[in-house]
Scaffold this active site. Structure first.
Site, PDB file in Angstrom:
ATOM      1  N   ASN A 183       3.590 -29.772   6.560  1.00 34.71           N
ATOM      2  CA  ASN A 183       4.629 -30.457   5.786  1.00 34.71           C
ATOM      3  C   ASN A 183       5.466 -31.277   6.762  1.00 34.71           C
ATOM      4  O   ASN A 183       6.251 -30.713   7.528  1.00 34.71           O
ATOM      5  CB  ASN A 183       5.498 -29.418   5.060  1.00 34.71           C
ATOM      6  CG  ASN A 183       6.701 -30.050   4.398  1.00 34.71           C
ATOM      7  OD1 ASN A 183       6.724 -31.254   4.152  1.00 34.71           O
ATOM      8  ND2 ASN A 183       7.719 -29.250   4.110  1.00 34.71           N
ATOM      9  N   TRP A 184       5.299 -32.572   6.711  1.00 35.57           N
ATOM     10  CA  TRP A 184       5.997 -33.428   7.688  1.00 35.57           C
ATOM     11  C   TRP A 184       7.440 -33.711   7.302  1.00 35.57           C
ATOM     12  O   TRP A 184       8.162 -34.384   8.036  1.00 35.57           O
ATOM     13  CB  TRP A 184       5.224 -34.738   7.870  1.00 35.57           C
ATOM     14  CG  TRP A 184       3.949 -34.577   8.653  1.00 35.57           C
ATOM     15  CD1 TRP A 184       3.496 -33.418   9.252  1.00 35.57           C
ATOM     16  CD2 TRP A 184       2.959 -35.564   8.929  1.00 35.57           C
ATOM     17  NE1 TRP A 184       2.299 -33.644   9.884  1.00 35.57           N
ATOM     18  CE2 TRP A 184       1.942 -34.957   9.699  1.00 35.57           C
ATOM     19  CE3 TRP A 184       2.828 -36.915   8.610  1.00 35.57           C
ATOM     20  CZ2 TRP A 184       0.815 -35.657  10.150  1.00 35.57           C
ATOM     21  CZ3 TRP A 184       1.707 -37.611   9.054  1.00 35.57           C
ATOM     22  CH2 TRP A 184       0.715 -36.992   9.822  1.00 35.57           C
ATOM     23  N   LYS A 185       7.851 -33.293   6.146  1.00 34.03           N
ATOM     24  CA  LYS A 185       9.231 -33.531   5.695  1.00 34.03           C
ATOM     25  C   LYS A 185       9.589 -35.017   5.900  1.00 34.03           C
ATOM     26  O   LYS A 185       8.734 -35.868   5.725  1.00 34.03           O
ATOM     27  CB  LYS A 185      10.202 -32.616   6.432  1.00 34.03           C
ATOM     28  CG  LYS A 185       9.747 -31.161   6.455  1.00 34.03           C
ATOM     29  CD  LYS A 185      10.812 -30.230   6.947  1.00 34.03           C
ATOM     30  CE  LYS A 185      10.223 -28.842   7.116  1.00 34.03           C
ATOM     31  NZ  LYS A 185      11.221 -27.806   7.171  1.00 34.03           N
ATOM     32  N   HIS A 211       9.662 -27.103  -2.770  1.00 36.00           N
ATOM     33  CA  HIS A 211      10.059 -26.697  -1.414  1.00 36.00           C
ATOM     34  C   HIS A 211      11.549 -26.355  -1.423  1.00 36.00           C
ATOM     35  O   HIS A 211      12.339 -26.999  -2.131  1.00 36.00           O
ATOM     36  CB  HIS A 211       9.776 -27.836  -0.429  1.00 36.00           C
ATOM     37  CG  HIS A 211       9.916 -27.416   0.994  1.00 36.00           C
ATOM     38  ND1 HIS A 211      11.133 -27.310   1.605  1.00 36.00           N
ATOM     39  CD2 HIS A 211       8.999 -27.037   1.915  1.00 36.00           C
ATOM     40  CE1 HIS A 211      10.958 -26.895   2.854  1.00 36.00           C
ATOM     41  NE2 HIS A 211       9.664 -26.724   3.066  1.00 36.00           N
ATOM     42  N   GLU A 265      13.875 -27.038   0.465  1.00 37.77           N
ATOM     43  CA  GLU A 265      14.779 -28.161   0.763  1.00 37.77           C
ATOM     44  C   GLU A 265      14.971 -29.036  -0.470  1.00 37.77           C
ATOM     45  O   GLU A 265      16.072 -29.533  -0.719  1.00 37.77           O
ATOM     46  CB  GLU A 265      14.227 -28.971   1.948  1.00 37.77           C
ATOM     47  CG  GLU A 265      14.373 -28.186   3.246  1.00 37.77           C
ATOM     48  CD  GLU A 265      13.325 -28.499   4.298  1.00 37.77           C
ATOM     49  OE1 GLU A 265      12.643 -29.537   4.202  1.00 37.77           O
ATOM     50  OE2 GLU A 265      13.181 -27.682   5.230  1.00 37.77           O
ATOM     51  N   GLU A 319       7.747 -18.982   1.249  1.00 35.30           N
ATOM     52  CA  GLU A 319       8.519 -19.439   2.396  1.00 35.30           C
ATOM     53  C   GLU A 319       9.942 -18.888   2.320  1.00 35.30           C
ATOM     54  O   GLU A 319      10.794 -19.479   1.627  1.00 35.30           O
ATOM     55  CB  GLU A 319       8.583 -20.968   2.408  1.00 35.30           C
ATOM     56  CG  GLU A 319       7.243 -21.644   2.503  1.00 35.30           C
ATOM     57  CD  GLU A 319       7.376 -23.040   3.092  1.00 35.30           C
ATOM     58  OE1 GLU A 319       6.721 -23.308   4.100  1.00 35.30           O
ATOM     59  OE2 GLU A 319       8.172 -23.834   2.577  1.00 35.30           O
ATOM     60  N   GLY A 350      12.298 -23.509   9.672  1.00 36.06           N
ATOM     61  CA  GLY A 350      12.920 -24.360  10.685  1.00 36.06           C
ATOM     62  C   GLY A 350      13.942 -23.641  11.545  1.00 36.06           C
ATOM     63  O   GLY A 350      14.724 -24.275  12.250  1.00 36.06           O
ATOM     64  N   SER A 383       8.569 -21.105  10.246  1.00 37.37           N
ATOM     65  CA  SER A 383       8.460 -21.016  11.700  1.00 37.37           C
ATOM     66  C   SER A 383       7.097 -20.509  12.165  1.00 37.37           C
ATOM     67  O   SER A 383       7.010 -19.735  13.133  1.00 37.37           O
ATOM     68  CB  SER A 383       9.595 -20.154  12.268  1.00 37.37           C
ATOM     69  OG  SER A 383      10.847 -20.761  11.989  1.00 37.37           O
ATOM     70  N   GLY A 396       5.936 -26.661   9.001  1.00 40.34           N
ATOM     71  CA  GLY A 396       6.749 -27.850   9.198  1.00 40.34           C
ATOM     72  C   GLY A 396       6.672 -28.336  10.635  1.00 40.34           C
ATOM     73  O   GLY A 396       5.741 -29.030  11.032  1.00 40.34           O
ATOM     74  N   GLY A 397       7.649 -27.930  11.438  1.00 43.22           N
ATOM     75  CA  GLY A 397       7.817 -28.443  12.803  1.00 43.22           C
ATOM     76  C   GLY A 397       6.549 -28.461  13.643  1.00 43.22           C
ATOM     77  O   GLY A 397       6.243 -29.463  14.297  1.00 43.22           O
TER      78      GLY A 397
HETATM   79  C1  PEP Z   1       8.271 -25.980   5.909  1.00 47.86           C
HETATM   80  O1  PEP Z   1       8.747 -27.086   6.035  1.00 47.86           O
HETATM   81  O2  PEP Z   1       7.708 -25.685   4.844  1.00 47.86           O
HETATM   82  C2  PEP Z   1       8.351 -25.034   7.013  1.00 47.86           C
HETATM   83  C3  PEP Z   1       7.863 -23.837   6.852  1.00 47.86           C
HETATM   84  O3  PEP Z   1       8.950 -25.477   8.164  1.00 47.86           O
HETATM   85  P1  PEP Z   1       8.881 -24.785   9.621  1.00 47.86           P
HETATM   86  O4  PEP Z   1       7.412 -24.486   9.882  1.00 47.86           O
HETATM   87  O5  PEP Z   1       9.401 -25.834  10.552  1.00 47.86           O
HETATM   88  O6  PEP Z   1       9.683 -23.542   9.570  1.00 47.86           O
END
Ligand code: PEP
Length: 252
Positions: free
Chosen positions: A9-11, A96, A98, A168, A174, A214, A235-236
């Site tokens: 997920n590049w957000k 998500h 966010e 999640e 994050g 994470s 994500g990251g």
């Molecule tokens: C996400 O954006 O769905 C996520 C899990 O981010 P991260 O891996 O950065 O915690």
């Protein structure tokens, strides 16, 4: 047997040229994943979808991060299913945390989107997960059950089997504070039980449930060792090709 799935997920990261550079760098790693029976994909922003789709290994899933459930019309700033389909996008992340937090996306709204996607032969990735406060109060399972019941409301067994769920915990997204594999498995296993209650054991066994929060190349194999966790939404650590390759290697 459920197929493993890694979804990045590049957000709100990467311009179209940056997204294209990733796509061009990712060809061989997508083959590596696919050769090992792992589905792999990335979810860029809307403006980067075409750049990624037209430059990445065609075996890579390219997903949108949202969609509008209406066919067309007066919905300024929104993107329709037909628009995605025309550029070859058939996976969409929904709900998500966010988007729930900053855009007021509810499970009921996600349910309408899930139905619209399934009616168009597309794959929804439905996210759920609790806040730190809910976790600390020991109310995770009730909270997540509610999200699953609302998100899956009114689906047939056949439709439910096509949905991918991503668990999640918000406190792990994050933050670098990932859930232990035991905590993740406990909730993911519970989600499967809830799905069993709604659609029966055979369907619940088919539904892929990812863990997200994470996940890194160093910890992804721990989650993959758990019986109910079928992959990761990342994500990251999905943003750079080296790290994405590390995630794939950790899932082999
Ligand atoms: C996400 O954006 O769905 C996520 C899990 O981010 P991260 O891996 O950065 O915690």
């Amino acid at each position: 047997m459920r197929k493993k799935l890694l979804l990045g997920n590049w957000k709100m990261n990467k311009t179209p040229s940056e997204a294209k550079a990733f796509a061009l760098a990712a060809g061989e790693m997508v083959d590596l994943a696919v050769e090992h029976g792992i589905d792999v994909g990335v979810a860029p922003t809307f403006v980067c979808l075409e750049a990624v789709k037209s430059n990445i290994n065609p075996k890579c899933i390219v997903a949108a991060q949202n969609v509008n459930e209406h066919e067309k019309g007066a919905y300024t700033g929104e993107i329709s299913i037909a628009m995605l389909k025309e550029i070859g996008i058939d996976w969409v992340i929904l709900g998500h945390s966010e988007r729930r937090e900053y855009n007021g996306e509810t499970s009921v709204a996600c349910n309408a989107k899930i139905k619209a996607l399934l009616a168009n032969d597309m794959t929804p990735v439905y996210c759920c997960g609790e806040s730190e406060k809910t976790f600390d109060e020991g109310k995770t399972k009730d909270f997540v059950r509610h999200q699953i019941e609302e998100g899956f409301a009114g689906l047939s067994q056949e439709e439910a089997a096509k949905v991918v769920v991503a668990y999640e915990p918000i406190w792990a997204i994050g933050t670098g504070k990932s859930a232990s594999k035991e905590i993740a498995e406990d909730t993911v296993g519970y989600i499967r039980l809830v799905l069993e209650g709604l659609f029966g054991g055979a369907i619940a066994e088919q539904i892929r449930i990812l863990y997200g929060g994470s996940v890194k190349p160093e910890n992804v194999s721990a989650y993959m060792s758990m019986p109910d966790i079928d992959g990761a939404l990342v994500g990251g650590a999905s943003l750079e090709p080296d790290s994405f390759l590390g995630l794939i290697k950790g899932m082999l």
